[in-house]
Design a protein around this motif. Structure first.
Motif, mmCIF file in Angstrom:
data_model
loop_
_atom_site.group_PDB
_atom_site.id
_atom_site.type_symbol
_atom_site.label_atom_id
_atom_site.label_comp_id
_atom_site.label_asym_id
_atom_site.label_seq_id
_atom_site.Cartn_x
_atom_site.Cartn_y
_atom_site.Cartn_z
ATOM 1 N N TYR A 1 5.438 6.784 3.020
ATOM 2 C CA TYR A 1 6.410 7.127 3.482
ATOM 3 C C TYR A 1 6.843 8.337 3.479
ATOM 4 C CZ TYR A 1 8.268 2.141 1.647
ATOM 5 O OH TYR A 1 8.249 0.589 1.723
ATOM 6 N N PRO A 2 8.234 8.822 3.886
ATOM 7 C CA PRO A 2 8.042 10.228 4.495
ATOM 8 C C PRO A 2 8.648 11.566 3.193
ATOM 9 C CG PRO A 2 10.151 8.260 6.160
ATOM 10 C CD PRO A 2 9.201 8.156 4.582
ATOM 11 N N ARG A 3 7.918 11.721 3.757
ATOM 12 C CA ARG A 3 7.942 13.178 2.218
ATOM 13 C C ARG A 3 8.748 14.229 2.689
ATOM 14 N NH1 ARG A 3 5.671 12.308 -2.712
ATOM 15 N NH2 ARG A 3 4.960 10.517 -3.720
ATOM 16 N N GLY B 1 7.194 8.576 -7.742
ATOM 17 C CA GLY B 1 7.881 8.823 -6.438
ATOM 18 C C GLY B 1 9.146 8.317 -6.246
ATOM 19 N N LYS B 2 9.454 8.152 -4.616
ATOM 20 C CA LYS B 2 11.119 7.139 -5.097
ATOM 21 C C LYS B 2 11.692 6.435 -4.554
ATOM 22 C CE LYS B 2 12.726 10.354 -1.590
ATOM 23 N NZ LYS B 2 12.185 9.818 -0.520
ATOM 24 N N ASP B 3 9.769 6.093 -3.582
ATOM 25 C CA ASP B 3 9.891 5.095 -2.526
ATOM 26 C C ASP B 3 9.387 4.280 -3.062
ATOM 27 O OD1 ASP B 3 12.260 5.871 -0.729
ATOM 28 O OD2 ASP B 3 10.312 7.520 -0.069
ATOM 29 N N ASN B 4 9.520 2.661 -4.337
ATOM 30 C CA ASN B 4 8.569 2.179 -4.426
ATOM 31 C C ASN B 4 9.729 1.417 -6.022
ATOM 32 O OD1 ASN B 4 7.833 3.004 -7.451
ATOM 33 N ND2 ASN B 4 7.558 5.057 -6.357
ATOM 34 N N TYR B 5 9.080 0.015 -6.130
ATOM 35 C CA TYR B 5 9.750 -0.982 -6.559
ATOM 36 C C TYR B 5 9.074 -1.044 -8.034
ATOM 37 C CZ TYR B 5 11.542 -1.524 -1.633
ATOM 38 O OH TYR B 5 12.338 -2.022 -0.493
ATOM 39 N N HIS C 1 0.935 -1.259 0.157
ATOM 40 C CA HIS C 1 -0.329 0.112 -0.401
ATOM 41 C C HIS C 1 0.578 1.231 -0.008
ATOM 42 C CE1 HIS C 1 -3.717 -1.740 -0.006
ATOM 43 N NE2 HIS C 1 -3.672 -2.265 1.035
ATOM 44 N N ALA C 2 1.679 1.562 0.885
ATOM 45 C CA ALA C 2 2.501 2.435 1.082
ATOM 46 C C ALA C 2 3.576 2.904 -0.483
ATOM 47 C CB ALA C 2 3.395 2.762 2.195
#
Length: 275
Positions: free
Chosen positions: A86-88, A32-36, A6-7
């Motif tokens: 995830y922090p932004r 974004g930058k925090d995903n695969y 989810h995140a």
């Protein structure tokens, strides 16, 4: 086998910079930058069947930050973010402290990797704890854990509960979660967004998005406007009430968006005499 989370999916749906206007051909428009790659694989059919969904989620996310700023302007200095992801760079803490430097912010999420990122990336003024977001007592226990610590949450003073983007849609019983949390504090505020099936003229697109989530073993339950209103029955909605996220006290430069981009509802409520 790695599956979407989810995140990370939320991160893939949101642009790197919430304030920047991306062109339709910009490769970083909704990444974004925090995903695969598996998360982006899931986003691909969503962008086809519901091309405005990412813009709608973005509008809901921006609403949360506007609501936090509005509350801080009122003097609210305690914020609990339920399902923060995830922090932004621009987040509830940075917005609140730009107005009240001593604001207390507690971030809660249930993902192990999300928690690790949160602990590593959030500045020392923030607190980050794991909690079962489906269990109001787990959330309350996490809040209580900070009560006597520096920068902790004091339940005797107004608390702003901020539900993260696409969180209420995955909870098993959000009505009970909201009701129990509101009942636990003598006064406070609640900021929430929710994807809605009848907020725009292309409701089928939201149902299609939910189908994609199911195919990738995730949960996303869109609801009607009446159902979302029922979730918020325990709080008094502040002006302009429950509305499309883009229409909640928009900045002069805010664009209303196409119909398919207007499927996120937003509301800010209060209880216990706080206005």
């Amino acid at each position: 086998m790695l599956r979407p989370a989810h995140a990370r999916v939320l991160d893939a749906l949101l642009p790197l910079d919430l304030d920047r206007e991306y062109g339709p051909d910009d490769p970083f428009r909704w990444v974004g930058k925090d995903n695969y790659s598996i998360d982006q694989e899931m986003i691909a059919p969503i962008n086809v069947c519901a091309p405005g969904f990412g813009a709608s989620v973005r509008a809901g996310h921006v609403f949360q930050l506007r609501a936090v700023a509005a509350l801080a302007d009122r003097g609210v200095c305690q914020f609990v973010v339920i399902g923060c992801g995830y922090p932004r760079e621009r987040n509830v803490g940075s917005v609140a402290r730009s107005i009240i430097s001593a604001a207390s912010v507690l971030y809660l999420d249930d993902g192990m990797i999300v928690s690790a990122y949160g602990l590593a990336l959030l500045d020392t003024e923030n607190r980050y704890l794991r909690a079962d977001l489906d269990d109001p007592y787990s959330i309350l226990a996490a809040i209580e854990h900070t009560r006597l610590r520096p920068g902790g949450i004091d339940p005797s003073r107004p608390v702003a509960l901020v539900f993260g983007s696409l969180v209420l849609e995955r909870l098993k019983d959000p009505t009970t979660v909201i009701a129990e949390l509101v009942a636990a504090f003598p006064s406070g505020y609640l900021a929430a967004t929710h994807v809605c099936t009848d907020a725009d003229t292309e409701a089928d697109t939201v149902v299609n998005v939910a189908t994609v989530y199911t195919e990738y073993h995730l949960t996303m339950r869109p609801r009607t406007t009446a159902e979302v209103a029922a979730l918020l029955a325990g709080v008094e909605l502040l002006e302009p009430g429950l509305t499309v996220a883009q229409d909640w006290k928009p900045a002069p430069t805010t664009k209303s968006g196409e119909a398919s981009e207007r499927s996120s509802l937003a509301a800010l409520g209060a209880w216990g005499g706080t206005q």
